[in-house]
Design a protein around this motif. Structure first.
Motif, PDB file in Angstrom:
ATOM      1  N   VAL A  20       0.874  -1.169   0.000  1.00  0.00           N
ATOM      2  CA  VAL A  20       0.000   0.000   0.000  1.00  0.00           C
ATOM      3  C   VAL A  20       0.913   1.221   0.000  1.00  0.00           C
ATOM      4  O   VAL A  20       1.624   1.478   0.980  1.00  0.00           O
ATOM      5  CB  VAL A  20      -0.934   0.027   1.224  1.00  0.00           C
ATOM      6  N   VAL A  47       1.337   5.101   0.165  1.00  0.00           N
ATOM      7  CA  VAL A  47       0.578   6.228   0.711  1.00  0.00           C
ATOM      8  C   VAL A  47       1.343   7.511   0.411  1.00  0.00           C
ATOM      9  O   VAL A  47       2.526   7.631   0.745  1.00  0.00           O
ATOM     10  CB  VAL A  47       0.383   6.072   2.234  1.00  0.00           C
ATOM     11  N   GLN A  92      -2.406  -1.090  -3.627  1.00  0.00           N
ATOM     12  CA  GLN A  92      -3.260   0.085  -3.650  1.00  0.00           C
ATOM     13  C   GLN A  92      -2.413   1.349  -3.514  1.00  0.00           C
ATOM     14  O   GLN A  92      -1.375   1.345  -2.853  1.00  0.00           O
ATOM     15  CB  GLN A  92      -4.245   0.030  -2.475  1.00  0.00           C
ATOM     16  N   THR A  96      -2.822   5.090  -1.974  1.00  0.00           N
ATOM     17  CA  THR A  96      -3.675   5.852  -1.057  1.00  0.00           C
ATOM     18  C   THR A  96      -3.175   7.288  -1.002  1.00  0.00           C
ATOM     19  O   THR A  96      -2.008   7.538  -0.676  1.00  0.00           O
ATOM     20  CB  THR A  96      -3.664   5.236   0.350  1.00  0.00           C
ATOM     21  N   TYR A  97      -4.055   8.202  -1.338  1.00  0.00           N
ATOM     22  CA  TYR A  97      -3.721   9.623  -1.416  1.00  0.00           C
ATOM     23  C   TYR A  97      -4.295  10.344  -0.202  1.00  0.00           C
ATOM     24  O   TYR A  97      -5.501  10.298   0.042  1.00  0.00           O
ATOM     25  CB  TYR A  97      -4.298  10.234  -2.694  1.00  0.00           C
ATOM     26  N   THR A 103      -7.347   4.859  -3.480  1.00  0.00           N
ATOM     27  CA  THR A 103      -8.239   5.408  -2.459  1.00  0.00           C
ATOM     28  C   THR A 103      -7.775   6.823  -2.173  1.00  0.00           C
ATOM     29  O   THR A 103      -6.571   7.061  -2.003  1.00  0.00           O
ATOM     30  CB  THR A 103      -8.196   4.573  -1.167  1.00  0.00           C
ATOM     31  N   TYR A 104      -8.718   7.745  -2.137  1.00  0.00           N
ATOM     32  CA  TYR A 104      -8.383   9.144  -1.832  1.00  0.00           C
ATOM     33  C   TYR A 104      -8.996   9.491  -0.479  1.00  0.00           C
ATOM     34  O   TYR A 104     -10.198   9.324  -0.274  1.00  0.00           O
ATOM     35  CB  TYR A 104      -8.931  10.095  -2.900  1.00  0.00           C
ATOM     36  N   ILE A 105      -8.144   9.944   0.452  1.00  0.00           N
ATOM     37  CA  ILE A 105      -8.605  10.354   1.774  1.00  0.00           C
ATOM     38  C   ILE A 105      -8.515  11.873   1.847  1.00  0.00           C
ATOM     39  O   ILE A 105      -7.419  12.441   1.903  1.00  0.00           O
ATOM     40  CB  ILE A 105      -7.789   9.687   2.893  1.00  0.00           C
ATOM     41  N   LEU A 150      -6.095   5.033   7.458  1.00  0.00           N
ATOM     42  CA  LEU A 150      -5.188   4.174   6.691  1.00  0.00           C
ATOM     43  C   LEU A 150      -5.489   2.703   6.952  1.00  0.00           C
ATOM     44  O   LEU A 150      -5.475   1.882   6.024  1.00  0.00           O
ATOM     45  CB  LEU A 150      -3.736   4.499   7.042  1.00  0.00           C
ATOM     46  N   SER A 203      -8.711   1.898   5.110  1.00  0.00           N
ATOM     47  CA  SER A 203      -8.705   2.033   3.649  1.00  0.00           C
ATOM     48  C   SER A 203      -8.000   0.896   2.946  1.00  0.00           C
ATOM     49  O   SER A 203      -8.216   0.670   1.757  1.00  0.00           O
ATOM     50  CB  SER A 203      -8.035   3.348   3.254  1.00  0.00           C
ATOM     51  N   ARG A 204      -7.166   0.145   3.632  1.00  0.00           N
ATOM     52  CA  ARG A 204      -6.356  -0.872   2.966  1.00  0.00           C
ATOM     53  C   ARG A 204      -7.191  -2.042   2.503  1.00  0.00           C
ATOM     54  O   ARG A 204      -6.778  -2.846   1.710  1.00  0.00           O
ATOM     55  CB  ARG A 204      -5.246  -1.356   3.913  1.00  0.00           C
TER      56      ARG A 204
END
Length: 227
Positions: free
Chosen positions: A65, A67, A89, A91-92, A177-179, A223, A226-227
C-alpha cells in the motif's frame, strides 16, 4: 496485515509520520517512511519516484500500500506506473492526483506563483530552490509550528516542474483510495478528480492539511480502514 510505504509532502521528511507509525505498527502492519532526497541540482520528481521504486525492489516488497501525502501523491503515482504488479493500492492523503504529463505546478498554478515570489527573496543563484513557506496556515499548534519550521528543508524546483512520466508497461495502474482532509482547502479539486476517475473516496472531517501531525490517530484509523 499490510505493508505500507508512506511518502511525505513538500519540505518535510520521513519524520512527518512519527505520530502515525507507532499506531500502525501496533496493529501489526509493516511500515516504511523514507525521507526523499533533499534539494540539489538535478533532483526532481523522477528522482523521488526512482527512490520509492528502489525501496520496493531493495526489500523485495509485494502487495504494497503506497501512501502519499500532498506532493507525495505525485511520487506514488509515478511509482505505481513503474511497479504496478507489486502494489496493492495507492492511497492519497490530501494529495495531488495527477495524470501522465502533468506537473504539480500544472495542477496548482497558484503554487507556482507563490514559489516564484518566495524564490525572489532567495540569494542570487538559488532560483532552483523552493524554500519552505505557508505552514502558518496549516492548523499547527504553536509548538508544532516551531518544530516543523525548524525541520523543514527546501525543495528543488524540478520536483514541482517535472511532468509525471507515463506508464512503463501495459499493466493496469493499481486501484486508488483518496482520503480527503475535510478542513483543508488545498486539494478539494483533486478529491473530486479522484472520485470521477473511479477512486474510493473517504473523508476525515475537519482535518487540516498536516493531519499526520495534528490528527495522527484519525489518520492512522483511516489508513487501517482504507487498505
Amino acid at each position: 496485515m499490510a505493508t505500507l510505504v508512506l511518502v511525505h509532502g513538500s519540505w518535510l521528511g520521513g519524520w512527518a509520520w512519527e505520530r502515525v507509525v507507532p499506531g500502525l505498527r501496533a496493529l501489526g502492519h509493516t511500515v516504511f517512511c523514507p525521507s526523499l532526497a533533499p534539494a540539489a541540482p538535478g533532483v526532481g520528481l523522477r528522482t523521488h519516484i526512482a527512490e520509492i521504486v528502489a525501496l520496493i525492489d531493495r526489500h523485495g516488497l509485494t502487495d504494497v500500500v503506497l501512501v502519499g501525502h500532498s506532493y507525495g501523491g505525485m511520487v506514488i503515482t509515478g511509482a505505481g506506473y513503474e511497479r504496478p504488479r507489486r502494489i496493492r493500492q495507492l492511497t492519497y492523503l490530501d494529495a495531488y492526483f495527477p495524470s501522465p504529463g502533468q506537473s504539480a505546478f500544472d495542477l496548482q498554478p497558484v503554487l507556482r506563483e507563490a514559489c516564484d515570489a518566495a524564490a525572489a527573496l532567495r540569494p542570487e543563484g538559488e532560483a532552483w530552490l523552493i524554500p519552505p513557506f505557508g505552514f502558518e496556515a496549516m492548523g499547527l499548534a504553536a509548538g508544532d509550528l516551531e518544530q516543523v519550521t525548524a525541520r523543514a528543508r527546501p525543495l528543488s524546483r524540478a520536483t514541482h516542474e517535472e511532468p509525471l512520466p507515463g506508464p512503463a508497461s501495459g499493466h493496469p495502474h493499481p486501484p486508488a483510495t483518496y482520503i480527503r482532509f475535510g478542513g483543508s482547502p488545498y486539494f478539494a479539486d483533486a478529491a473530486h478528480t479522484a472520485l470521477r476517475r473511479g477512486a474510493r473516496l473517504l473523508t476525515i472531517e475537519g482535518a487540516a492539511h498536516l493531519a499526520p501531525l495534528t490528527d495522527p490517530e484519525r489518520v492512522r484509523a483511516a489508513l487501517d480502514r482504507s487498505r
